[in-house]
Structure formats: C-alpha cells, structure tokens
Scaffold this active site. Structure first.
Site, PDB file in Angstrom:
ATOM      1  N   GLN A 265     -11.495  16.980  11.347  1.00  0.00           N
ATOM      2  CA  GLN A 265     -11.334  18.196  10.548  1.00  0.00           C
ATOM      3  C   GLN A 265     -10.681  19.295  11.386  1.00  0.00           C
ATOM      4  O   GLN A 265     -11.127  19.582  12.496  1.00  0.00           O
ATOM      5  CB  GLN A 265     -12.711  18.649  10.022  1.00  0.00           C
ATOM      6  CG  GLN A 265     -12.664  19.860   9.122  1.00  0.00           C
ATOM      7  CD  GLN A 265     -11.929  19.599   7.799  1.00  0.00           C
ATOM      8  OE1 GLN A 265     -12.045  18.529   7.211  1.00  0.00           O
ATOM      9  NE2 GLN A 265     -11.169  20.574   7.348  1.00  0.00           N
TER      10      GLN A 265
ATOM     11  N   LYS B  96     -15.902  15.890   1.299  1.00  0.00           N
ATOM     12  CA  LYS B  96     -15.202  14.635   1.580  1.00  0.00           C
ATOM     13  C   LYS B  96     -16.209  13.494   1.703  1.00  0.00           C
ATOM     14  O   LYS B  96     -16.005  12.406   1.170  1.00  0.00           O
ATOM     15  CB  LYS B  96     -14.390  14.751   2.879  1.00  0.00           C
ATOM     16  CG  LYS B  96     -13.137  15.585   2.724  1.00  0.00           C
ATOM     17  CD  LYS B  96     -12.460  15.885   4.054  1.00  0.00           C
ATOM     18  CE  LYS B  96     -11.335  16.879   3.848  1.00  0.00           C
ATOM     19  NZ  LYS B  96     -10.726  17.363   5.089  1.00  0.00           N
TER      20      LYS B  96
ATOM     21  N   ASP C  81      -5.141  10.972   7.452  1.00  0.00           N
ATOM     22  CA  ASP C  81      -4.570  12.291   7.159  1.00  0.00           C
ATOM     23  C   ASP C  81      -3.039  12.247   7.244  1.00  0.00           C
ATOM     24  O   ASP C  81      -2.369  13.180   6.799  1.00  0.00           O
ATOM     25  CB  ASP C  81      -5.093  13.340   8.168  1.00  0.00           C
ATOM     26  CG  ASP C  81      -6.142  14.255   7.550  1.00  0.00           C
ATOM     27  OD1 ASP C  81      -6.199  14.339   6.300  1.00  0.00           O
ATOM     28  OD2 ASP C  81      -6.897  14.889   8.305  1.00  0.00           O
TER      29      ASP C  81
END
Ligand code: NAD
Length: 297
Positions: free
Chosen positions: A99, A55, A122
C-alpha cells in the site's frame, strides 16, 4: 441534447466481482488452487488503513485468501524487502500489493521493483510498465484497467477515437494513455505544463480526467457527445451550511459533473464511477496472476 448516460461503476464492478468469484471456484476445481493476495501496510496512515481493509474484505468475499501484513511506521526498508522476498517465494501467494504511500525513509521504486513481476497485481513494476508500453500488457495498473472496461462497455471498439488523458502519473495517466493507444485511439496526454487545454479538450471524443483538482474540467470545454471518465477523488467542504459548519466533507471528481452531464453522451459519476472498479480490477489481476503461476498440469 439529451442528458448523458451515467456510467454505473458500482453495478459494473459488482458484476465483475461475481464473475471473479466464479473464476475462483473454477481455479479451485480445475487446478486445486485458491488465489492468495498478500497486502502489506507500513505505518498507520488512516486513509491507507481504510483502503487496505476494504481490499481485504473484498478479497475474501470472492473466495480468495487474503494475507495481511502490518509493519510499524519505523520498520526498516530491509525488513520490508525481506518480507517481499518471502512472499515472492511462497507458492500460496499469487499477488503482492504494497500500500502506497510508504513512509519517507523507504525508497518506493526499490520496493516496487523487489516484487516478483508475475505477482505484481498493482502493475507498477518496471517490467509490467515496459510490457504495457510496447503494447503487450500483462498485469495492468488497476484504475486505468477499470477505466478501459467502462469505456469499452460503453463504446464497444475505441478504434480511431481521439482520447485526451489529463494527468501523467505513473499510476493513472501514463498507463491510461498506453492502454488507449493499444486500443487504437489517437491519444493526447495533458499535464500541468500543457497549453491550450480547453482547445485540446474540445477535440476529444474521450476525456479521461486524472488531475486531483475538484471540478477542474468544465462543461464548456467538452465536445458535445464526448464520453467522460472522471478518475478524480477530491474531498471538499459539504454543501449544506450546517454540515459545512460541522466540518463535514463530500467527495467530488475532477469534472464539473452537474454541467458536463448536459454536454457529454456518457459520464462516470464521483462517487460510484471509476472508484469501485479499482478493487475489482485488483482482484481480476490476482486471478490472472494465479492462472499464470499455476499452469494446468
Ligand atoms: P498525481 O497528483 O500523481 O497526478 C496529477 C496529474 O495532473 C499530474 O500529471 C499533473 O501534471 C496533472 N495536472 C495538475 N494540474 C494540472 C493542470 N492545471 N492542467 C493539466 N494537468 C494538470 O495524481 P494521480 O495519482 O494521478 O491521481 C489523480 C486523481 O485521481 C486524484 O484525485 C486521485 O485521488 C484520483 N485517483 C483515483 C483513483 C480511483 O480509484 N478512482 C485511483 C488513483 C487516483
């Protein structure tokens, strides 16, 4: 029947990242803003480390600022909350990603809800989930957003199609179903307690499989000409006996691709289908967040 079109998520995501790089340039020129994505990793989970590194590399490749934060596995929940608060208040940060999975002593919903919804790239915050549920999506979870792009690119309008989503997780199945509903599909959501799954599958023009079981969806379940989106990422022993004996593995999806390709009209492969779309959509969300947070003066 002719074999299905193989939906190339690698190529699509590469084109999307090129477009995002141009959007970054435009933001720099027009608003003097460099989009910044902060990624927080707690602990040393090897798979998470690989995802996070990927990422960060891709964030930099499109010209955005990548801000990395690593906390020890025994970091307290309060430490993580304090870091999120600092990033919420930092004008150079437009997207915040924690994460998952988090270590067991940390309550994941508490953490996700501490992120400013405007920076929730997200799309997991309850505010963003709620907006999606009422058909006013803002920052949409990345994997379903990528699936929608592939579907719309392949089919154009999805209006009136019967879509079956197999799986109801908050990161894939549920938001996928909401997006399909907003796109005017008739949506069926199946899960581990669903009865007659094969029958439901045979009625579907679109099948999205997000189950986590290798080769779960069989070709015989599919309606001829269905469009199949395979979200699954499952690691199984390698096919080659020598490689298998050496403990090597390979990645397969939730759909029996080799047979399904003979029945579907279009299908995503695994790897190379949905997978590459997820990070591209994360970058797309970061651009959107940066635009929303820095209106033209
Ligand atoms: P999850 O385990 O949270 O959810 C799985 C869902 O499948 C559940 O809702 C469950 O009810 C349903 N299910 C289980 N057994 C079933 C059965 N027999 N019949 C019908 N439904 C059944 O998983 P997830 O996080 O949604 O991920 C699903 C898959 O997608 C996994 O393979 C995961 O690795 C993959 N994934 C891929 C990406 C990507 O970027 N491509 C992103 C996220 C997840």
């Amino acid at each position: 029947m002719a074999e299905a079109i193989i939906i190339d998520g690698k190529e699509f995501s590469s084109n999307l990242r090129n477009k995002i790089a141009k959007d970054v340039e435009t933001l720099k020129k027009e608003r003097n803003v460099v989009p910044g994505l902060a990624v927080i990793l707690v602990g040393e989970d090897p798979a998470s480390r690989i995802y996070v590194r990927k990422k960060e590399e891709m964030t930099e490749a499109v010209g955005m600022n990548s801000l990395s934060y690593r906390l020890d596995a025994d970091a307290s929940q309060q430490e993580l909350l304090d870091l999120i608060q600092t990033l919420n208040n930092d004008p150079a940060v437009h997207g915040i990603l924690v994460q998952l999975p988090l270590p067991k002593h940390i309550d994941t919903p508490t953490i996700l809800e501490a992120i400013d919804p405007a920076k929730d790239v997200d799309g997991f915050h309850v505010v963003n989930a709620g907006l999606l549920a009422i058909g006013k999506p803002t920052l949409v979870p990345c994997t379903p957003a990528g699936c929608m792009m592939l579907l719309e690119n392949n089919l154009g309008s999805l209006q009136g199609k019967h879509a079956l989503v197999i799986g109801r997780s908050t990161i894939v199945g549920r938001p996928m179903a909401q997006l399909l509903l907003t796109a005017d599909c008739t949506v069926t959501v199946a899960h581990r307690h669903t009865k007659n799954l094969e029958e439901l599958c045979r009625q579907a023009d679109i099948v999205v499989a997000a189950v986590g079981i290798p080769h779960f969806v069989k070709a015989s379940w599919l309606k001829p000409g269905a469009v199949v989106i395979d979200v699954g990422i499952n690691r199984i022993p390698a096919e080659d006996p020598a490689a298998k004996a050496a403990g090597k593995t390979r990645i397969v999806g939730d759909v029996d691709f080799a047979e399904a390709v003979k029945v579907a009209s279009a299908i995503t492969p695994v790897p190379g289908g949905v997978g590459p779309m997820t990070i591209a959509c994360l970058l797309n969300n970061t651009i959107q967040a940066a635009r929303n947070l820095t209106p033209v003066s």
